[in-house]
Enzyme design. Structure first.
Site, PDB file in Angstrom:
ATOM      1  N   LYS A  98      -7.370  -0.471  11.540  1.00 30.10           N
ATOM      2  CA  LYS A  98      -6.745  -0.953  10.293  1.00 30.10           C
ATOM      3  C   LYS A  98      -5.522  -0.077   9.993  1.00 30.10           C
ATOM      4  O   LYS A  98      -4.465  -0.572   9.579  1.00 30.10           O
ATOM      5  CB  LYS A  98      -7.765  -0.907   9.139  1.00 30.10           C
ATOM      6  CG  LYS A  98      -7.291  -1.542   7.838  1.00 30.10           C
ATOM      7  CD  LYS A  98      -6.516  -0.589   6.937  1.00 30.10           C
ATOM      8  CE  LYS A  98      -6.086  -1.270   5.649  1.00 30.10           C
ATOM      9  NZ  LYS A  98      -5.236  -0.405   4.820  1.00 30.10           N
ATOM     10  N   HIS A 101      -2.273  10.347  -0.285  1.00 36.40           N
ATOM     11  CA  HIS A 101      -2.432   8.956  -0.680  1.00 36.40           C
ATOM     12  C   HIS A 101      -2.538   8.828  -2.200  1.00 36.40           C
ATOM     13  O   HIS A 101      -1.852   8.022  -2.808  1.00 36.40           O
ATOM     14  CB  HIS A 101      -3.707   8.418  -0.027  1.00 36.40           C
ATOM     15  CG  HIS A 101      -3.820   6.941  -0.075  1.00 36.40           C
ATOM     16  ND1 HIS A 101      -3.249   6.137   0.891  1.00 36.40           N
ATOM     17  CD2 HIS A 101      -4.412   6.118  -0.944  1.00 36.40           C
ATOM     18  CE1 HIS A 101      -3.498   4.893   0.596  1.00 36.40           C
ATOM     19  NE2 HIS A 101      -4.204   4.844  -0.509  1.00 36.40           N
ATOM     20  N   GLU A 153       0.825  -1.216   0.000  1.00 33.59           N
ATOM     21  CA  GLU A 153       0.000   0.000   0.000  1.00 33.59           C
ATOM     22  C   GLU A 153       0.859   1.266   0.000  1.00 33.59           C
ATOM     23  O   GLU A 153       1.697   1.454   0.880  1.00 33.59           O
ATOM     24  CB  GLU A 153      -0.916  -0.007   1.239  1.00 33.59           C
ATOM     25  CG  GLU A 153      -1.919   1.142   1.213  1.00 33.59           C
ATOM     26  CD  GLU A 153      -2.912   1.102   2.364  1.00 33.59           C
ATOM     27  OE1 GLU A 153      -3.118   0.017   2.950  1.00 33.59           O
ATOM     28  OE2 GLU A 153      -3.474   2.163   2.677  1.00 33.59           O
ATOM     29  N   ASP A 201       4.411 -14.269  12.084  1.00 37.07           N
ATOM     30  CA  ASP A 201       3.062 -14.697  11.707  1.00 37.07           C
ATOM     31  C   ASP A 201       2.098 -13.524  11.921  1.00 37.07           C
ATOM     32  O   ASP A 201       1.675 -13.248  13.040  1.00 37.07           O
ATOM     33  CB  ASP A 201       2.685 -15.897  12.598  1.00 37.07           C
ATOM     34  CG  ASP A 201       1.355 -16.510  12.217  1.00 37.07           C
ATOM     35  OD1 ASP A 201       0.514 -15.799  11.633  1.00 37.07           O
ATOM     36  OD2 ASP A 201       1.169 -17.696  12.517  1.00 37.07           O
TER      37      ASP A 201
HETATM   38  P1  NDP Z   1       9.858 -23.075  16.377  1.00 38.30           P
HETATM   39  O1  NDP Z   1       9.080 -24.297  16.392  1.00 38.30           O
HETATM   40  O2  NDP Z   1      10.831 -22.895  15.259  1.00 38.30           O
HETATM   41  O3  NDP Z   1      10.567 -22.962  17.801  1.00 38.30           O
HETATM   42  C1  NDP Z   1      11.540 -22.011  18.082  1.00 38.30           C
HETATM   43  C2  NDP Z   1      12.830 -22.721  18.386  1.00 38.30           C
HETATM   44  O4  NDP Z   1      13.911 -21.835  18.282  1.00 38.30           O
HETATM   45  C3  NDP Z   1      12.855 -23.200  19.820  1.00 38.30           C
HETATM   46  O5  NDP Z   1      12.268 -24.446  19.916  1.00 38.30           O
HETATM   47  C4  NDP Z   1      14.336 -23.248  20.141  1.00 38.30           C
HETATM   48  O6  NDP Z   1      14.797 -24.539  19.856  1.00 38.30           O
HETATM   49  C5  NDP Z   1      14.962 -22.285  19.124  1.00 38.30           C
HETATM   50  N1  NDP Z   1      15.553 -21.116  19.775  1.00 38.30           N
HETATM   51  C6  NDP Z   1      16.818 -20.671  19.551  1.00 38.30           C
HETATM   52  N2  NDP Z   1      17.063 -19.571  20.289  1.00 38.30           N
HETATM   53  C7  NDP Z   1      15.960 -19.328  21.017  1.00 38.30           C
HETATM   54  C8  NDP Z   1      15.595 -18.311  21.958  1.00 38.30           C
HETATM   55  N3  NDP Z   1      16.443 -17.334  22.310  1.00 38.30           N
HETATM   56  N4  NDP Z   1      14.351 -18.339  22.484  1.00 38.30           N
HETATM   57  C9  NDP Z   1      13.468 -19.299  22.136  1.00 38.30           C
HETATM   58  N5  NDP Z   1      13.745 -20.279  21.261  1.00 38.30           N
HETATM   59  C10 NDP Z   1      14.988 -20.306  20.698  1.00 38.30           C
HETATM   60  O7  NDP Z   1       8.945 -21.761  16.358  1.00 38.30           O
HETATM   61  P2  NDP Z   1       7.738 -21.348  17.303  1.00 38.30           P
HETATM   62  O8  NDP Z   1       7.471 -22.344  18.366  1.00 38.30           O
HETATM   63  O9  NDP Z   1       8.006 -19.960  17.696  1.00 38.30           O
HETATM   64  O10 NDP Z   1       6.497 -21.415  16.303  1.00 38.30           O
HETATM   65  C11 NDP Z   1       6.221 -20.347  15.442  1.00 38.30           C
HETATM   66  C12 NDP Z   1       5.592 -20.884  14.180  1.00 38.30           C
HETATM   67  O11 NDP Z   1       4.393 -21.597  14.499  1.00 38.30           O
HETATM   68  C13 NDP Z   1       5.176 -19.781  13.257  1.00 38.30           C
HETATM   69  O12 NDP Z   1       5.663 -20.083  11.975  1.00 38.30           O
HETATM   70  C14 NDP Z   1       3.639 -19.855  13.267  1.00 38.30           C
HETATM   71  O13 NDP Z   1       3.139 -19.453  12.013  1.00 38.30           O
HETATM   72  C15 NDP Z   1       3.379 -21.288  13.541  1.00 38.30           C
HETATM   73  N6  NDP Z   1       2.088 -21.664  14.111  1.00 38.30           N
HETATM   74  C16 NDP Z   1       1.174 -20.744  14.560  1.00 38.30           C
HETATM   75  C17 NDP Z   1      -0.036 -21.141  15.101  1.00 38.30           C
HETATM   76  C18 NDP Z   1      -0.964 -20.090  15.631  1.00 38.30           C
HETATM   77  O14 NDP Z   1      -0.600 -18.939  15.721  1.00 38.30           O
HETATM   78  N7  NDP Z   1      -2.208 -20.427  16.020  1.00 38.30           N
HETATM   79  C19 NDP Z   1      -0.378 -22.567  15.201  1.00 38.30           C
HETATM   80  C20 NDP Z   1       0.676 -23.449  14.766  1.00 38.30           C
HETATM   81  C21 NDP Z   1       1.859 -23.012  14.226  1.00 38.30           C
HETATM   82  P3  NDP Z   1      16.012 -25.180  20.660  1.00 38.30           P
HETATM   83  O15 NDP Z   1      15.903 -24.681  22.059  1.00 38.30           O
HETATM   84  O16 NDP Z   1      15.819 -26.626  20.519  1.00 38.30           O
HETATM   85  O17 NDP Z   1      17.225 -24.645  19.965  1.00 38.30           O
END
Ligand code: NDP
Length: 429
Positions: free
Chosen positions: A269, A383, A82, A285
């Site tokens: 919005k 705009h 936009e 997301d």
């Molecule tokens: P991930 O599953 O990729 O988990 C994040 C991973 O990053 C952690 O498990 C951790 O793994 C690693 N990590 C590394 N550094 C850090 C840190 N400093 N803090 C936290 N984690 C860290 O992503 P999310 O669980 O965040 O899930 C997000 C995704 O889920 C988005 O793509 C979303 O679209 C999707 N989603 C959304 C839904 C909804 O909104 N209703 C439903 C289902 C999915 P480790 O500790 O093992 O290294």
């Protein structure tokens, strides 16, 4: 970076802007090449991200400039189709920086996982059993995702509600357990869903009920970000409008949105116009952020303004915005999409909390940009002038003709594709 104030940035060519940012160390040579790549997201990477991939869908990536937040400079990557959003954000950020900048804060990053239990013989008894097993349940949840605990996060608390207890329908009666999880720098959907799914068998065993849903809530009201700005009226002066007139117009506009859902939806919005582009650019997301934000705007029982605008004792305009901001700097597609990695590097944020604060400040700026235009010249002046370029392209203009046709459309005050086609024909005869 030293400053996000880059006068004349918009007058440079795309290449000139990139070179300037590289010289300012906003990004590296490698990142510059990534931005220049024809395919910002390689098709083979896209094919691993979702199903049935046939290509990618690019959006313009612009920079919101002039942002000074808690004394730190930010150039803000914004992916949006936009026109006028990026210009308006940068314009208001300049006004706010001249008033000392935005102040922001964020709560702990606590997200909510929900577990639905139905068919309990005695819901009160089932609730009590779960309350008695709180420590046990938190331990089980954390054992399902030990790495987040090692990072200092994990399941921290829980509570339990009974819904529709007096209902005659067993479909309506249910117990809902909320698990509160610190997801550190991740948005956390997968972390949360893993934890709540792992708890289901224990909960069925303890309650004698049946577990159906086990999923995060996007109503992330324990993961909030807040922004505030205080602007002296003299720097709000616009054309023939005094600063006081603009200030009062903004407060009147806010009160309209606060009292009327028809206005509030459009008002909000405009706020999401600032928020979504950063959420998108950083690989987060945006549906999750949108859903949480609009629900939060209804938290007092009626859908209302997300922001508030008032006048303080010194006559300054005071703006505030508070929203759930379930964004991450790791996880999901953030570490997969090459451009989101560059966007995060440019932003130079150290944590998800800091990212949430930048996003909320831009949302507040965007709201003031829209309100300031609405209470002065009206939104169409700025705009449509910017929109005229898209109209010229839609009418078939290419190269230099885009600017020529666009200027003629603005001069003629007729920003329509039909008129643009006539002009394209005239110039290409
Ligand atoms: P991930 O599953 O990729 O988990 C994040 C991973 O990053 C952690 O498990 C951790 O793994 C690693 N990590 C590394 N550094 C850090 C840190 N400093 N803090 C936290 N984690 C860290 O992503 P999310 O669980 O965040 O899930 C997000 C995704 O889920 C988005 O793509 C979303 O679209 C999707 N989603 C959304 C839904 C909804 O909104 N209703 C439903 C289902 C999915 P480790 O500790 O093992 O290294």
């Amino acid at each position: 970076m030293e400053t996000s104030r880059i006068p004349g940035f918009y007058n440079r060519s795309v290449e000139g802007r990139r070179e300037l940012l590289k010289s300012m160390d906003v990004f590296s040579e490698e990142e510059l090449q990534g931005l220049e790549a024809k395919e910002g997201l390689p098709t083979e990477t896209a094919d691993k991200m979702i199903e049935n991939v046939i290509g990618t869908y690019p959006l313009p990536l612009g920079l919101g400039l002039n942002f000074l937040i808690n004394g730190k400079e930010y150039v803000v990557p914004m992916a949006i189709e936009e026109p006028s959003v990026v210009a308006s954000a940068s314009h208001i950020a300049k006004i706010v920086r001249d008033s000392g900048g935005f102040t922001t804060e964020a709560t702990e990053r606590v997200m909510i996982g929900q577990i639905q239990v139905v068919g309990c013989e005695d819901f009160q008894k089932a609730k009590q059993v779960l309350v008695n097993h709180k420590t046990y349940l938190l331990k089980q949840a954390n054992e399902a995702y030990p790495s987040i605990v090692a990072r200092g996060g994990g399941a921290e608390d829980l509570d339990i509600r009974i819904l529709n207890e007096a209902s005659n329908s067993s479909y309506q009666q249910m117990l809902v357990l909320h698990l509160y999880i610190n997801t550190c720098d991740a948005m956390g959907a997968n972390i949360i869903n893993t934890m709540v799914e792992s708890l289901a068998p224990y909960i069925e065993e303890l309650t004698g009920g049946k577990v159906y849903l086990r999923i995060l809530s996007n109503y992330a009201d324990k993961c909030l970000a807040r922004a505030k700005c205080v602007i002296p009226p003299d720097i709000l002066k616009t054309g023939d409008f005094t600063g006081e007139e603009v200030r009062d117009g903004v407060v009147h506009a806010y009160e309209f949105a606060a009292s009327d859902p028809y206005r509030a939806v459009t008002h909000n919005k405009g706020i999401m116009n600032g928020i979504d582009p950063i959420v998108i650019a950083t690989g987060n997301d945006w549906r999750a952020v949108e859903a949480g934000a609009h629900a939060y705007a209804s938290r007092h029982g009626q859908y209302s303004s997300m922001t508030s605008w008032s006048v303080d004792q010194e006559g300054n305009l005071v703006g505030e915005l508070e929203l759930p901001m379930s964004v991450g700097t790791v996880g999901g597609s953030i570490n997969v999409h090459p451009i989101s990695k560059i966007a995060l590097r440019m932003l130079n944020v150290e944590s998800a909390q800091e990212l949430a604060q930048v996003i909320i400040a831009v949302g507040l700026a965007q709201n003031l940009g829209a309100l300031k235009a609405l209470v002065t010249d009206g939104i169409q002046k700025g705009h449509m002038a910017l929109h005229s370029r898209s109209v010229a392209i839609a009418a078939g203009a290419t190269g230099e003709l885009i600017d020529i046709v666009s200027e003629k459309l603005v001069e003629a005050k007729e920003i329509r594709v039909g008129k643009a086609k006539e002009l394209v024909e005239e110039y290409t005869k």
